[in-house]
Design a protein around this motif. Structure first.
Motif, PDB file in Angstrom:
ATOM      1  N   SER A   1      34.205  38.801  32.654  1.00  0.00           N
ATOM      2  CA  SER A   1      34.500  40.327  33.371  1.00  0.00           C
ATOM      3  C   SER A   1      33.621  40.386  34.711  1.00  0.00           C
ATOM      4  CB  SER A   1      34.038  41.282  32.633  1.00  0.00           C
ATOM      5  OG  SER A   1      33.035  41.400  32.058  1.00  0.00           O
ATOM      6  N   GLY A   2      32.332  39.867  34.889  1.00  0.00           N
ATOM      7  CA  GLY A   2      31.691  39.810  36.102  1.00  0.00           C
ATOM      8  C   GLY A   2      32.210  39.250  37.339  1.00  0.00           C
ATOM      9  N   ILE A   3      32.444  37.867  36.799  1.00  0.00           N
ATOM     10  CA  ILE A   3      33.400  36.811  37.916  1.00  0.00           C
ATOM     11  C   ILE A   3      34.416  37.437  38.226  1.00  0.00           C
ATOM     12  CG2 ILE A   3      33.845  34.509  38.470  1.00  0.00           C
ATOM     13  CD1 ILE A   3      31.948  33.626  36.232  1.00  0.00           C
ATOM     14  N   ALA A   4      35.327  37.855  37.448  1.00  0.00           N
ATOM     15  CA  ALA A   4      36.595  38.346  37.621  1.00  0.00           C
ATOM     16  C   ALA A   4      36.641  39.446  38.585  1.00  0.00           C
ATOM     17  CB  ALA A   4      37.402  38.564  36.551  1.00  0.00           C
ATOM     18  N   GLY A   5      35.873  40.390  38.168  1.00  0.00           N
ATOM     19  CA  GLY A   5      35.819  41.537  39.063  1.00  0.00           C
ATOM     20  C   GLY A   5      35.406  41.386  40.352  1.00  0.00           C
ATOM     21  N   SER A   6      34.160  40.522  40.755  1.00  0.00           N
ATOM     22  CA  SER A   6      33.779  40.082  42.005  1.00  0.00           C
ATOM     23  C   SER A   6      34.943  39.643  42.825  1.00  0.00           C
ATOM     24  CB  SER A   6      32.766  39.281  41.875  1.00  0.00           C
ATOM     25  OG  SER A   6      32.114  38.764  43.096  1.00  0.00           O
ATOM     26  N   VAL A   7      35.554  38.549  42.258  1.00  0.00           N
ATOM     27  CA  VAL A   7      36.589  37.709  42.965  1.00  0.00           C
ATOM     28  C   VAL A   7      37.772  38.930  43.254  1.00  0.00           C
ATOM     29  CG1 VAL A   7      38.281  35.937  42.824  1.00  0.00           C
ATOM     30  CG2 VAL A   7      36.043  35.516  41.873  1.00  0.00           C
ATOM     31  N   TYR A   8      38.188  39.588  42.366  1.00  0.00           N
ATOM     32  CA  TYR A   8      39.230  40.470  42.487  1.00  0.00           C
ATOM     33  C   TYR A   8      38.774  41.545  43.746  1.00  0.00           C
ATOM     34  CZ  TYR A   8      42.390  44.488  41.883  1.00  0.00           C
ATOM     35  OH  TYR A   8      43.141  45.435  41.927  1.00  0.00           O
ATOM     36  N   GLY A   9      37.693  41.889  43.765  1.00  0.00           N
ATOM     37  CA  GLY A   9      37.414  42.955  44.562  1.00  0.00           C
ATOM     38  C   GLY A   9      37.408  42.427  46.072  1.00  0.00           C
ATOM     39  N   SER A  10      37.023  41.049  46.187  1.00  0.00           N
ATOM     40  CA  SER A  10      36.861  40.459  47.494  1.00  0.00           C
ATOM     41  C   SER A  10      37.999  39.803  48.123  1.00  0.00           C
ATOM     42  CB  SER A  10      35.666  39.283  47.477  1.00  0.00           C
ATOM     43  OG  SER A  10      35.938  38.399  46.593  1.00  0.00           O
ATOM     44  N   THR A  11      39.128  39.557  47.220  1.00  0.00           N
ATOM     45  CA  THR A  11      40.307  38.654  47.511  1.00  0.00           C
ATOM     46  C   THR A  11      41.563  39.249  47.447  1.00  0.00           C
ATOM     47  OG1 THR A  11      40.293  37.537  45.656  1.00  0.00           O
ATOM     48  CG2 THR A  11      39.149  36.593  47.182  1.00  0.00           C
ATOM     49  N   VAL A  12      41.753  40.080  46.369  1.00  0.00           N
ATOM     50  CA  VAL A  12      43.153  40.632  45.960  1.00  0.00           C
ATOM     51  C   VAL A  12      43.395  41.802  46.930  1.00  0.00           C
ATOM     52  CG1 VAL A  12      44.476  41.665  43.974  1.00  0.00           C
ATOM     53  CG2 VAL A  12      43.284  39.614  43.731  1.00  0.00           C
ATOM     54  N   LYS A  13      44.449  41.884  47.418  1.00  0.00           N
ATOM     55  CA  LYS A  13      44.933  43.054  48.048  1.00  0.00           C
ATOM     56  C   LYS A  13      46.234  43.647  47.393  1.00  0.00           C
ATOM     57  CE  LYS A  13      42.197  41.688  51.377  1.00  0.00           C
ATOM     58  NZ  LYS A  13      40.767  42.267  51.507  1.00  0.00           N
ATOM     59  N   THR A  14      45.956  44.958  47.246  1.00  0.00           N
ATOM     60  CA  THR A  14      47.146  46.017  46.554  1.00  0.00           C
ATOM     61  C   THR A  14      48.536  45.618  47.279  1.00  0.00           C
ATOM     62  OG1 THR A  14      46.628  47.833  47.823  1.00  0.00           O
ATOM     63  CG2 THR A  14      45.314  47.447  45.581  1.00  0.00           C
ATOM     64  N   ASP A  15      48.371  45.366  48.514  1.00  0.00           N
ATOM     65  CA  ASP A  15      49.824  45.457  49.233  1.00  0.00           C
ATOM     66  C   ASP A  15      50.411  44.045  49.149  1.00  0.00           C
ATOM     67  OD1 ASP A  15      47.971  44.429  50.912  1.00  0.00           O
ATOM     68  OD2 ASP A  15      48.584  45.448  52.853  1.00  0.00           O
ATOM     69  N   SER A  16      49.915  42.950  48.610  1.00  0.00           N
ATOM     70  CA  SER A  16      50.162  41.589  48.591  1.00  0.00           C
ATOM     71  C   SER A  16      50.037  40.859  47.204  1.00  0.00           C
ATOM     72  CB  SER A  16      49.573  40.699  49.936  1.00  0.00           C
ATOM     73  OG  SER A  16      49.898  39.462  49.748  1.00  0.00           O
ATOM     74  N   VAL A  17      51.013  40.627  46.654  1.00  0.00           N
ATOM     75  CA  VAL A  17      50.927  40.037  45.333  1.00  0.00           C
ATOM     76  C   VAL A  17      50.543  38.803  45.400  1.00  0.00           C
ATOM     77  CG1 VAL A  17      53.267  39.325  44.755  1.00  0.00           C
ATOM     78  CG2 VAL A  17      51.778  40.027  43.071  1.00  0.00           C
ATOM     79  N   ALA A  18      50.907  37.883  46.342  1.00  0.00           N
ATOM     80  CA  ALA A  18      50.405  36.649  46.395  1.00  0.00           C
ATOM     81  C   ALA A  18      48.770  36.440  46.662  1.00  0.00           C
ATOM     82  CB  ALA A  18      50.831  36.190  47.827  1.00  0.00           C
ATOM     83  N   THR A  19      48.211  37.313  46.893  1.00  0.00           N
ATOM     84  CA  THR A  19      46.562  37.451  47.041  1.00  0.00           C
ATOM     85  C   THR A  19      45.929  37.188  45.772  1.00  0.00           C
ATOM     86  OG1 THR A  19      46.286  39.842  46.978  1.00  0.00           O
ATOM     87  CG2 THR A  19      46.520  38.683  49.026  1.00  0.00           C
ATOM     88  N   TRP A  20      46.868  37.353  44.687  1.00  0.00           N
ATOM     89  CA  TRP A  20      46.445  37.199  43.159  1.00  0.00           C
ATOM     90  C   TRP A  20      46.084  35.670  42.978  1.00  0.00           C
ATOM     91  CZ3 TRP A  20      45.279  40.537  39.085  1.00  0.00           C
ATOM     92  CH2 TRP A  20      45.580  42.070  39.390  1.00  0.00           C
ATOM     93  N   THR A  21      46.598  34.846  43.810  1.00  0.00           N
ATOM     94  CA  THR A  21      46.564  33.419  43.628  1.00  0.00           C
ATOM     95  C   THR A  21      45.122  33.019  43.622  1.00  0.00           C
ATOM     96  OG1 THR A  21      48.672  33.134  44.738  1.00  0.00           O
ATOM     97  CG2 THR A  21      47.179  31.208  44.564  1.00  0.00           C
ATOM     98  N   SER A  22      44.358  33.470  44.223  1.00  0.00           N
ATOM     99  CA  SER A  22      42.757  33.014  44.300  1.00  0.00           C
ATOM    100  C   SER A  22      42.076  33.421  42.976  1.00  0.00           C
ATOM    101  CB  SER A  22      42.203  33.482  45.646  1.00  0.00           C
ATOM    102  OG  SER A  22      42.292  35.148  45.633  1.00  0.00           O
ATOM    103  N   LEU A  23      42.427  34.528  42.434  1.00  0.00           N
ATOM    104  CA  LEU A  23      41.755  35.145  41.291  1.00  0.00           C
ATOM    105  C   LEU A  23      42.320  34.068  40.204  1.00  0.00           C
ATOM    106  CD1 LEU A  23      40.327  37.338  39.850  1.00  0.00           C
ATOM    107  CD2 LEU A  23      42.754  38.306  39.346  1.00  0.00           C
ATOM    108  N   TRP A  24      43.586  33.859  40.007  1.00  0.00           N
ATOM    109  CA  TRP A  24      44.009  32.898  38.867  1.00  0.00           C
ATOM    110  C   TRP A  24      43.641  31.480  39.121  1.00  0.00           C
ATOM    111  CZ3 TRP A  24      44.169  36.533  35.745  1.00  0.00           C
ATOM    112  CH2 TRP A  24      44.742  37.510  35.881  1.00  0.00           C
ATOM    113  N   MET A  25      43.222  30.805  40.232  1.00  0.00           N
ATOM    114  CA  MET A  25      42.796  29.601  40.496  1.00  0.00           C
ATOM    115  C   MET A  25      41.474  29.299  39.615  1.00  0.00           C
ATOM    116  SD  MET A  25      44.996  27.812  42.145  1.00  0.00           S
ATOM    117  CE  MET A  25      43.912  26.359  42.609  1.00  0.00           C
ATOM    118  N   ILE A  26      40.475  30.177  39.522  1.00  0.00           N
ATOM    119  CA  ILE A  26      39.336  30.178  38.986  1.00  0.00           C
ATOM    120  C   ILE A  26      39.623  29.821  37.535  1.00  0.00           C
ATOM    121  CG2 ILE A  26      37.023  31.127  38.440  1.00  0.00           C
ATOM    122  CD1 ILE A  26      37.208  32.490  41.006  1.00  0.00           C
ATOM    123  N   PRO A  27      40.092  30.428  36.648  1.00  0.00           N
ATOM    124  CA  PRO A  27      40.320  29.995  35.232  1.00  0.00           C
ATOM    125  C   PRO A  27      41.170  28.647  35.121  1.00  0.00           C
ATOM    126  CG  PRO A  27      41.738  31.870  35.722  1.00  0.00           C
ATOM    127  CD  PRO A  27      40.840  31.874  36.968  1.00  0.00           C
TER     128      PRO A  27
END
Length: 421
Positions: free
Chosen positions: A371-397
């Motif tokens: 949860s800690g790593i996911a929260g940090s990555v989400y906050g720095s990379t995912v943009k609410t107006d671009s679903v494609a930015t979720w890619t960087s989050l899911w690449m880690i797992p």
């Protein structure tokens, strides 16, 4: 005859009286269903309740304390079960005490004192977290010679969680402190039921082994890590549970970001698939063995996030839905088979503590890191107006799944007759 021998004799007589397999299975099924009914009654909507009562600022801390409790308490209480008091009695006491704490939570929340709320939640989870490992060890103890029946027991765990959610929803308590009342009453009833379960005299007590403070704190369990396969399993359990932390924290947000309306309905496919895949576990183990069955579970974590990325980058939403539906094989082919392997590997005197290590890695360290790593990555990379930015989050797992699989294939050596001394 000494007291320990007499205690073992009494337990053996109890097993003989209750020996019919169907009867024992029915008792354990009830135990498993009730255990996860208690858990599911409050844990799934804890954040929603805290948000509703104006305590949204402590939601993250509350879930983190749940993970800390999973690190601190299971080992010590598992050691007590292995060396001093029978598992069913500890299970009963923990649920009764925990039930009392749950019943006190509504008034504590009403006081508005955030620190007290967090303290009471931690105290409850200190009591509850060890029961997950105790239910596993108690089930294996009573399934003597029939470990392949364990996956079928776990079907009732999923059923208990789903039933709790439906019951809470039917009562209209999803965002109400009433969830703690339901969980508290259920926990006390489960505690009373646990007293009626077949007794399991601690192995160390039967052998008249002297126990030190170190033993009481679970110190003996560290020798489990001398075994290469156990150590590799724990490392892989930790890494896999980090991926689980990513999924638990952001799967619902991601499904919503894709524009899928019935998010809860889609996520429920994960629970439904668990029932299907649980039933297949004994068949798969018999045909390819535990090592390769566990590898399937690890690899599926990577595959599900690949499907998430495909949906995030313009491919059909169906990919993400299939990724959710893979929850059954991700969970069942790793968590359940891990518990089965640990029961086979651990000596009788350390079985409860060995199961506790699995809880510590998954619900403790893994949940905190995930949860800690996911929260940090989400906050720095995912943009609410671009679903494609979720890619960087899911690449880690995905990367974690690849590393875990390599460690597993190279490091794990399955020996069906091996038992840790």
């Amino acid at each position: 005859m000494n007291d320990s021998a007499q205690s073992r004799l009494n337990c053996d007589q109890t097993h003989q009286i209750e020996s019919p397999v169907k009867f024992i299975f029915a008792r354990l099924s009830t135990l498993m269903l009730a255990e996860f009914f208690v858990f599911g009654a409050w844990f799934a909507t804890l954040g929603l309740v805290l948000f509703t009562v104006g305590q949204s600022s402590i939601i993250g801390y509350a879930y983190m304390l749940c993970a800390v409790a999973a690190i601190v308490s299971p080992l010590t209480l598992g050691a007590i079960s292995d060396r001093f008091i029978s598992s069913e009695k500890i299970l009963a006491l923990l649920h009764i005490i925990g039930g009392g704490i749950q019943l006190a939570l509504p008034s504590v929340i009403a006081s508005g004192n955030s620190n007290k709320i967090l303290l009471v939640i931690f105290l409850y989870m200190f009591c509850f977290q060890p029961t997950l490992g105790l239910v596993n060890s108690l089930s294996f103890e009573n399934l003597k010679g029939k470990p392949n029946a364990f996956p079928f027991l776990r079907v009732f765990a999923t059923g208990g969680w789903v039933l709790a959610g439906l019951f809470i929803g039917w009562l209209g308590y999803s965002s109400s402190t009433g969830i703690f009342t339901v969980a508290g009453i259920s926990s006390i009833l489960l505690g009373l039921y646990s007293f009626t379960l077949p007794c399991a005299t601690p192995a160390a007590k039967v052998a008249n082994e002297k126990s030190s403070l170190w033993d009481a704190m679970g110190g003996q369990s560290f020798k489990l890590f001398r075994n290469r396969s156990f150590s590799v399993l724990m490392i892989c359990a930790l890494l896999t549970s980090i991926s689980l932390g990513f999924y638990n924290t952001f799967a619902s947000n991601f499904i919503g970001a894709l524009g899928i309306q019935n998010v809860a309905g889609v996520l429920s496919l994960g629970q439904l698939s668990e029932v299907i895949f649980i039933i297949s576990v004994p068949f798969v183990i018999n045909h390819i063995g535990m090592k390769w069955s566990l590898l399937i579970g690890m690899m599926m974590w990577g595959l599900r996030f690949v499907l998430f990325i495909m949906s995030a980058n313009g491919y059909s939403q169906t990919n993400a839905i299939v990724g959710v539906a893979l929850h059954g094989i991700c969970n069942d082919f790793f968590l359940i088979i891990s518990a089965m392997y640990i029961d086979r590997l651990a000596p009788v005197s350390l079985k409860a503590q060995a199961q506790s290590w699995l809880i510590i890695m998954i619900s403790g360290f893994g949940a905190v890191f995930g949860s800690g790593i996911a929260g940090s990555v989400y906050g720095s990379t995912v943009k609410t107006d671009s679903v494609a930015t979720w890619t960087s989050l899911w690449m880690i797992p995905i990367g974690i799944a690849i590393v875990t699989s390599i460690i597993w294939v190279i490091g794990f050596k399955e020996n069906k007759s091996e038992i840790i001394d």
